[in-house]
Motif scaffolding. Structure first.
Motif, PDB file in Angstrom:
ATOM      1  N   LEU A   1       0.716  -1.169   0.073  1.00 33.83           N
ATOM      2  CA  LEU A   1      -0.062   0.077  -0.065  1.00 33.83           C
ATOM      3  C   LEU A   1       0.907   1.336   0.049  1.00 33.83           C
ATOM      4  CD1 LEU A   1      -2.814   1.541   0.455  1.00 33.83           C
ATOM      5  CD2 LEU A   1      -2.354   1.329   2.755  1.00 33.83           C
ATOM      6  N   ALA A   2       0.607   1.997  -1.077  1.00 28.84           N
ATOM      7  CA  ALA A   2       1.287   3.338  -1.085  1.00 28.84           C
ATOM      8  C   ALA A   2       0.536   4.516  -0.542  1.00 28.84           C
ATOM      9  CB  ALA A   2       1.815   3.864  -2.613  1.00 28.84           C
ATOM     10  N   ILE A   3       0.798   5.078   0.651  1.00 26.78           N
ATOM     11  CA  ILE A   3      -0.013   6.386   0.997  1.00 26.78           C
ATOM     12  C   ILE A   3       0.747   7.618   0.532  1.00 26.78           C
ATOM     13  CG2 ILE A   3      -0.672   7.557   3.062  1.00 26.78           C
ATOM     14  CD1 ILE A   3      -0.753   4.786   4.359  1.00 26.78           C
ATOM     15  N   ILE A   4      -0.185   8.429  -0.152  1.00 27.78           N
ATOM     16  CA  ILE A   4       0.158   9.470  -0.789  1.00 27.78           C
ATOM     17  C   ILE A   4      -0.213  10.691  -0.246  1.00 27.78           C
ATOM     18  CG2 ILE A   4       0.148  10.888  -2.955  1.00 27.78           C
ATOM     19  CD1 ILE A   4      -0.186   8.164  -4.381  1.00 27.78           C
ATOM     20  N   VAL A   5       0.739  11.575   0.657  1.00 30.07           N
ATOM     21  CA  VAL A   5       0.066  12.750   1.081  1.00 30.07           C
ATOM     22  C   VAL A   5       0.317  13.918   0.325  1.00 30.07           C
ATOM     23  CG1 VAL A   5       0.734  14.242   3.242  1.00 30.07           C
ATOM     24  CG2 VAL A   5       1.671  11.737   3.283  1.00 30.07           C
TER      25      VAL A   5
ATOM     26  N   ALA B   1       4.881   2.020  -8.877  1.00 34.60           N
ATOM     27  CA  ALA B   1       4.593   1.006  -9.782  1.00 34.60           C
ATOM     28  C   ALA B   1       4.712  -0.296  -9.063  1.00 34.60           C
ATOM     29  CB  ALA B   1       5.749   0.682 -10.798  1.00 34.60           C
ATOM     30  N   ASP B   2       5.579  -0.408  -7.877  1.00 31.13           N
ATOM     31  CA  ASP B   2       5.444  -1.476  -6.894  1.00 31.13           C
ATOM     32  C   ASP B   2       4.311  -1.675  -5.906  1.00 31.13           C
ATOM     33  OD1 ASP B   2       7.125  -3.765  -5.937  1.00 31.13           O
ATOM     34  OD2 ASP B   2       7.218  -2.488  -3.985  1.00 31.13           O
ATOM     35  N   ALA B   3       3.513  -0.580  -5.881  1.00 26.98           N
ATOM     36  CA  ALA B   3       2.377  -0.576  -5.081  1.00 26.98           C
ATOM     37  C   ALA B   3       1.162  -1.274  -5.632  1.00 26.98           C
ATOM     38  CB  ALA B   3       1.833   0.999  -4.829  1.00 26.98           C
ATOM     39  N   GLU B   4       0.389  -1.923  -5.030  1.00 25.93           N
ATOM     40  CA  GLU B   4      -0.788  -2.646  -5.228  1.00 25.93           C
ATOM     41  C   GLU B   4      -2.097  -1.817  -4.837  1.00 25.93           C
ATOM     42  OE1 GLU B   4       0.893  -7.018  -5.215  1.00 25.93           O
ATOM     43  OE2 GLU B   4       1.020  -6.131  -3.283  1.00 25.93           O
ATOM     44  N   ALA B   5      -1.947  -1.019  -4.116  1.00 25.50           N
ATOM     45  CA  ALA B   5      -3.149  -0.169  -3.839  1.00 25.50           C
ATOM     46  C   ALA B   5      -2.452   0.893  -3.447  1.00 25.50           C
ATOM     47  CB  ALA B   5      -3.890  -0.927  -2.695  1.00 25.50           C
ATOM     48  N   PHE B   6      -3.388   2.040  -3.576  1.00 25.14           N
ATOM     49  CA  PHE B   6      -3.161   3.599  -3.089  1.00 25.14           C
ATOM     50  C   PHE B   6      -3.991   3.912  -2.031  1.00 25.14           C
ATOM     51  CE2 PHE B   6      -1.622   2.642  -7.448  1.00 25.14           C
ATOM     52  CZ  PHE B   6      -0.205   2.900  -7.225  1.00 25.14           C
ATOM     53  N   LEU B   7      -3.740   5.000  -1.323  1.00 24.74           N
ATOM     54  CA  LEU B   7      -4.613   5.605  -0.219  1.00 24.74           C
ATOM     55  C   LEU B   7      -3.967   7.021  -0.400  1.00 24.74           C
ATOM     56  CD1 LEU B   7      -6.717   5.536   1.789  1.00 24.74           C
ATOM     57  CD2 LEU B   7      -5.162   5.185   3.648  1.00 24.74           C
TER      58      LEU B   7
ATOM     59  N   ALA C   1      -5.385  -0.750 -13.093  1.00 22.12           N
ATOM     60  CA  ALA C   1      -5.922  -1.959 -12.577  1.00 22.12           C
ATOM     61  C   ALA C   1      -5.568  -2.014 -10.940  1.00 22.12           C
ATOM     62  CB  ALA C   1      -5.575  -3.052 -13.504  1.00 22.12           C
ATOM     63  N   LYS C   2      -5.511  -1.043 -10.339  1.00 19.98           N
ATOM     64  CA  LYS C   2      -5.174  -0.881  -8.946  1.00 19.98           C
ATOM     65  C   LYS C   2      -6.393  -0.196  -8.069  1.00 19.98           C
ATOM     66  CE  LYS C   2      -0.275  -1.241  -9.715  1.00 19.98           C
ATOM     67  NZ  LYS C   2       1.109  -0.595  -9.601  1.00 19.98           N
ATOM     68  N   PRO C   3      -6.670  -0.269  -6.964  1.00 23.04           N
ATOM     69  CA  PRO C   3      -7.640   0.358  -6.136  1.00 23.04           C
ATOM     70  C   PRO C   3      -6.980   1.714  -5.573  1.00 23.04           C
ATOM     71  CG  PRO C   3      -6.652  -1.485  -4.759  1.00 23.04           C
ATOM     72  CD  PRO C   3      -6.104  -1.564  -6.188  1.00 23.04           C
ATOM     73  N   VAL C   4      -7.885   2.557  -5.261  1.00 24.41           N
ATOM     74  CA  VAL C   4      -7.408   3.792  -4.894  1.00 24.41           C
ATOM     75  C   VAL C   4      -8.416   4.144  -3.789  1.00 24.41           C
ATOM     76  CG1 VAL C   4      -6.943   6.341  -5.188  1.00 24.41           C
ATOM     77  CG2 VAL C   4      -6.340   4.664  -6.857  1.00 24.41           C
ATOM     78  N   GLY C   5      -7.905   4.551  -2.544  1.00 25.58           N
ATOM     79  CA  GLY C   5      -8.898   4.997  -1.569  1.00 25.58           C
ATOM     80  C   GLY C   5      -8.540   6.347  -0.970  1.00 25.58           C
TER      81      GLY C   5
ATOM     82  N   TRP D   1      -9.325  -6.012  -0.083  1.00 32.98           N
ATOM     83  CA  TRP D   1     -10.182  -6.858  -0.937  1.00 32.98           C
ATOM     84  C   TRP D   1      -9.911  -6.575  -2.530  1.00 32.98           C
ATOM     85  CZ3 TRP D   1     -13.640  -7.098  -4.947  1.00 32.98           C
ATOM     86  CH2 TRP D   1     -14.365  -8.307  -5.108  1.00 32.98           C
ATOM     87  N   TRP D   2      -9.930  -5.198  -2.838  1.00 29.53           N
ATOM     88  CA  TRP D   2      -9.968  -4.800  -4.115  1.00 29.53           C
ATOM     89  C   TRP D   2      -8.383  -4.911  -4.735  1.00 29.53           C
ATOM     90  CZ3 TRP D   2     -13.261  -4.313  -7.959  1.00 29.53           C
ATOM     91  CH2 TRP D   2     -14.580  -4.080  -7.772  1.00 29.53           C
ATOM     92  N   GLY D   3      -7.578  -4.726  -3.643  1.00 30.04           N
ATOM     93  CA  GLY D   3      -5.872  -5.028  -4.155  1.00 30.04           C
ATOM     94  C   GLY D   3      -5.751  -6.406  -4.516  1.00 30.04           C
ATOM     95  N   THR D   4      -6.213  -7.288  -3.727  1.00 27.85           N
ATOM     96  CA  THR D   4      -5.807  -8.761  -3.802  1.00 27.85           C
ATOM     97  C   THR D   4      -6.530  -9.172  -5.195  1.00 27.85           C
ATOM     98  OG1 THR D   4      -5.803  -8.740  -1.328  1.00 27.85           O
ATOM     99  CG2 THR D   4      -6.091 -10.850  -2.682  1.00 27.85           C
ATOM    100  N   ALA D   5      -7.847  -8.784  -5.219  1.00 30.96           N
ATOM    101  CA  ALA D   5      -8.462  -9.213  -6.402  1.00 30.96           C
ATOM    102  C   ALA D   5      -7.932  -8.817  -7.724  1.00 30.96           C
ATOM    103  CB  ALA D   5     -10.036  -8.861  -6.485  1.00 30.96           C
ATOM    104  N   LEU D   6      -7.557  -7.620  -7.618  1.00 32.18           N
ATOM    105  CA  LEU D   6      -6.832  -6.831  -8.945  1.00 32.18           C
ATOM    106  C   LEU D   6      -5.646  -7.483  -9.125  1.00 32.18           C
ATOM    107  CD1 LEU D   6      -8.560  -3.298  -8.586  1.00 32.18           C
ATOM    108  CD2 LEU D   6      -8.799  -4.907 -10.459  1.00 32.18           C
ATOM    109  N   ARG D   7      -4.787  -7.805  -8.110  1.00 32.35           N
ATOM    110  CA  ARG D   7      -3.475  -8.429  -8.130  1.00 32.35           C
ATOM    111  C   ARG D   7      -3.749  -9.655  -8.921  1.00 32.35           C
ATOM    112  NH1 ARG D   7      -0.482  -9.161  -2.678  1.00 32.35           N
ATOM    113  NH2 ARG D   7      -2.236 -10.504  -2.429  1.00 32.35           N
TER     114      ARG D   7
END
Length: 190
Positions: free
Chosen positions: A5-9, A70-76, A103-107, A174-180
């Motif tokens: 998970l990449a958290i972007i401030v 690129a390495d992240a599988e999900a973003f926040l 094709a990665k989730p973003v929260g 959930w979304w990150g795993t499903a999309l991975r």
């Protein structure tokens, strides 16, 4: 299997409030066994605000960030709301990258005055849709954010904030795993 998970401030403004909710959500995400957290604070990354032509070599600062995204599988994305929208440096950081979001989730964790950053989130949903990312439904939003955290950076309504964070992080996992899994079976092509 742990999800990256990449958290972007998203705020770079001097005197910004963003690190407070960012530290809080990074702490909550870091407590989970199913997430590995990488915090990218745009104020520390010194990304340029002028985009180069398509196909041109990215600026060195961008080249350092790109592999982490690129390495992240999900973003926040932790975003304030400035004038009913999100900060320009966040848009530049998003626009420097294309395939990293696909094709990665973003929260979202948003904060602000009466709107709690939700107008910024709604605009970001449109941006990420164009980049073929999947935004999750639930958001953690802090209305009147400056009064919602104590002097230690913890939400005043800790139980409510933690419950909202759990829902958001559960959706990202959930979304990150499903999309991975889907990308592994069949690469996403636009």
């Amino acid at each position: 299997m742990t999800l990256k998970l990449a958290i972007i401030v998203g705020s770079t403004r001097e005197g910004r409030f963003g690190p407070v909710p960012a530290r809080w959500i990074a702490d909550r995400a870091g407590r989970r066994d199913d997430l590995a957290v990488d915090v990218l604070d745009l104020a520390d990354l010194d990304l340029p605000d002028v985009l180069r032509p398509l196909g041109a070599e990215p600026a060195p600062e961008v080249a350092l960030v790109s592999p982490r995204l690129a390495d992240a599988e999900a973003f926040l994305v932790v975003t304030p709301e400035y004038n009913h929208s999100f900060p320009a440096p966040l848009k530049s950081a998003i626009d420097w990258h294309y395939t990293q979001w696909r094709a990665k989730p973003v929260g979202f964790v948003s904060y602000g005055g009466m709107g709690g950053g939700l107008r910024a989130v709604e605009q970001l949903r449109q941006v990420f849709a164009e980049l073929h990312a999947v935004t999750v439904r639930d958001v953690v939003s802090f209305h009147g954010a400056w009064t919602r955290f104590d002097e230690d950076g913890e939400p005043v309504d800790a139980a409510g904030a933690d419950a909202a964070a759990k829902v958001l992080l559960d959706q990202l996992v959930w979304w990150g795993t499903a999309l991975r899994d889907a990308r592994a079976q069949r690469p996403y092509e636009v």
